[in-house]
Design a protein around this motif. Structure first.
Motif, PDB file in Angstrom:
ATOM      1  N   MET A   1       0.260  -0.994  -0.190  1.00 32.82           N
ATOM      2  CA  MET A   1       0.077   0.100   0.361  1.00 32.82           C
ATOM      3  C   MET A   1       1.007   0.989  -0.027  1.00 32.82           C
ATOM      4  O   MET A   1       2.141   1.554   0.699  1.00 32.82           O
ATOM      5  N   ASN A   2       0.130   2.077  -0.812  1.00 36.39           N
ATOM      6  CA  ASN A   2       1.462   3.545  -1.120  1.00 36.39           C
ATOM      7  C   ASN A   2       1.030   4.704   0.801  1.00 36.39           C
ATOM      8  O   ASN A   2       2.028   5.124   1.164  1.00 36.39           O
ATOM      9  N   THR A  28      -6.959   8.803  -6.666  1.00 32.95           N
ATOM     10  CA  THR A  28      -7.841   8.762  -7.872  1.00 32.95           C
ATOM     11  C   THR A  28      -6.445   8.947  -8.775  1.00 32.95           C
ATOM     12  O   THR A  28      -5.885   8.095  -9.652  1.00 32.95           O
ATOM     13  N   ASN A  31      -3.385   8.015  -9.119  1.00 32.04           N
ATOM     14  CA  ASN A  31      -3.196   6.125  -8.751  1.00 32.04           C
ATOM     15  C   ASN A  31      -2.393   5.717  -7.681  1.00 32.04           C
ATOM     16  O   ASN A  31      -1.596   4.439  -8.126  1.00 32.04           O
ATOM     17  N   SER A  33      -2.835   3.711  -3.614  1.00 38.05           N
ATOM     18  CA  SER A  33      -3.785   2.970  -3.100  1.00 38.05           C
ATOM     19  C   SER A  33      -3.048   3.326  -1.566  1.00 38.05           C
ATOM     20  O   SER A  33      -2.190   3.366  -1.271  1.00 38.05           O
ATOM     21  N   TYR A  34      -4.107   3.234  -1.249  1.00 34.91           N
ATOM     22  CA  TYR A  34      -4.074   3.955   0.599  1.00 34.91           C
ATOM     23  C   TYR A  34      -5.397   3.314   1.067  1.00 34.91           C
ATOM     24  O   TYR A  34      -5.837   2.920   0.842  1.00 34.91           O
ATOM     25  N   GLU A  35      -5.278   4.100   2.537  1.00 30.55           N
ATOM     26  CA  GLU A  35      -6.517   3.443   2.739  1.00 30.55           C
ATOM     27  C   GLU A  35      -6.231   5.381   3.681  1.00 30.55           C
ATOM     28  O   GLU A  35      -5.683   6.121   4.209  1.00 30.55           O
ATOM     29  N   ASN A  60     -11.646   1.542   1.460  1.00 29.83           N
ATOM     30  CA  ASN A  60     -10.389   2.566   2.086  1.00 29.83           C
ATOM     31  C   ASN A  60     -10.931   3.509   2.921  1.00 29.83           C
ATOM     32  O   ASN A  60      -9.511   4.122   3.504  1.00 29.83           O
TER      33      ASN A  60
END
Length: 317
Positions: A1-2, A28, A31, A33-35, A60
């Motif tokens: 995850m980024n 978005t 691009n 990936s996140y939480e 997320n």
């Protein structure tokens, strides 16, 4: 995850949907990936209901809710423990921090190799008298005391490597000094980025004079902990030696004076009538107490257990 975006909040119901949508738009478009981790620090409005609704819309979104208000440091501690991203971004929930800053903060950590990047609100929209001036004074004192050359310690918008937040302990009201805690832990590549500061759109500021005063008290605490936190006997023992030595010299001088007068057959008065007797007695007692404080500090340091600092009522995983 980024990315893990950790957002402590207190009574920010109106801001949350707009902040969430803004963050999602940025994530978005790049691009990522996140939480998003919302930490509800005992809000009395409908902030938690809003977080639950957002989590239903977006998987997320995660949340932690405290039973009561424990403070921003405890909220960050809980968020850091749960964060899984390679880079952790912290920001306030009041829309004064711009999510548009996140991509560049991420770049500075991942591409430039910084351990920590702190935001600098160079142009502010707060009250000059009640927030800007105290903030400048506080930041000056923090720079001088800690040796960390940042212009804005108190900015909520910061970026960290994952390993940094997993290796520092944020407690009390120490969230202001996370860069100092990171430096003390051995993370030396600490940078600063000018960030956009926006006027508050909803609600009211949580800043008060008590936070300003507590900030300086915490600064003294973190200075002490960084210098003597692992060796309290070095401070208290040294002070104890100095005080005991002063008392010993004072007592010795009284004794020598008494013997000199006896030798020359001069009339003498009781030792207890000499004010230096009480000075000697007091300083020797203080010296002994400082020694005991140092010993107790060493014992506590070696036997302390991690205590529970906050209670969680609900979690959205």
């Amino acid at each position: 995850m980024n990315l893990s975006i950790v957002i402590p909040l207190l009574n920010e119901q109106e801001s949350l949907p707009e902040l969430h949508n803004w963050i999602v738009k940025v994530m978005t478009s790049h691009n990522f990936s996140y939480e998003i981790l919302f930490i509800d620090d005992g809000s009395t409005d409908a902030s938690w209901n809003t977080i639950e609704q957002l989590s239903e819309q977006n998987p997320n979104v995660k949340g932690i809710r405290f039973l009561k208000n424990y403070g921003k440091s405890q909220a960050l501690h809980a968020g850091f423990a749960k964060a899984q991203g390679d880079v952790i971004i912290t920001m306030d929930a009041d829309l004064q921090d711009s999510p548009d800053e996140i991509p560049e903060l991420y770049h500075l950590i991942c591409k430039e190799g910084f351990d920590l990047i702190s935001g600098w609100k160079k142009k502010r929209y707060d009250s000059v008298l009640f927030k800007n001036v105290p903030s400048k004074l506080f930041n000056w004192a923090a720079r001088k005391t800690s040796g960390v050359k940042l212009n804005d310690f108190n900015c909520g918008l910061k970026a960290y490597k994952n390993e940094v937040i997993k290796n520092i302990e944020v407690s009390g009201e120490m969230h202001r000094y996370i860069p100092v805690l990171a430096k003390n832990a051995g993370y030396s590549k600490i940078g600063e980025k000018v960030v956009i500061h926006q006027a508050r759109k909803y609600g009211s500021s949580k800043f008060g004079m008590s936070r300003f005063i507590n900030g300086f008290l915490d600064l003294i605490t973190i200075w002490f902990l960084s210098k003597f936190g692992k060796r309290p006997m070095h401070l208290f023992g040294a002070l104890g030696v100095v005080m005991f030595f002063i008392g010993f010299l004072a007592a010795g001088s009284i004794g020598v004076l008494k013997l000199w007068k006896l030798y020359h057959h001069e009339s003498t008065i009781l030792v207890t009538s000499n004010p230096w007797f009480y000075i000697a007695l007091t300083t020797m007692i203080i010296g002994t107490q400082l020694f005991l404080a140092g010993f107790l500090g060493e014992i506590i340091l070696r036997t302390k257990n991690n205590e529970e600092r906050y209670k969680i009522s609900k979690i959205i995983a």
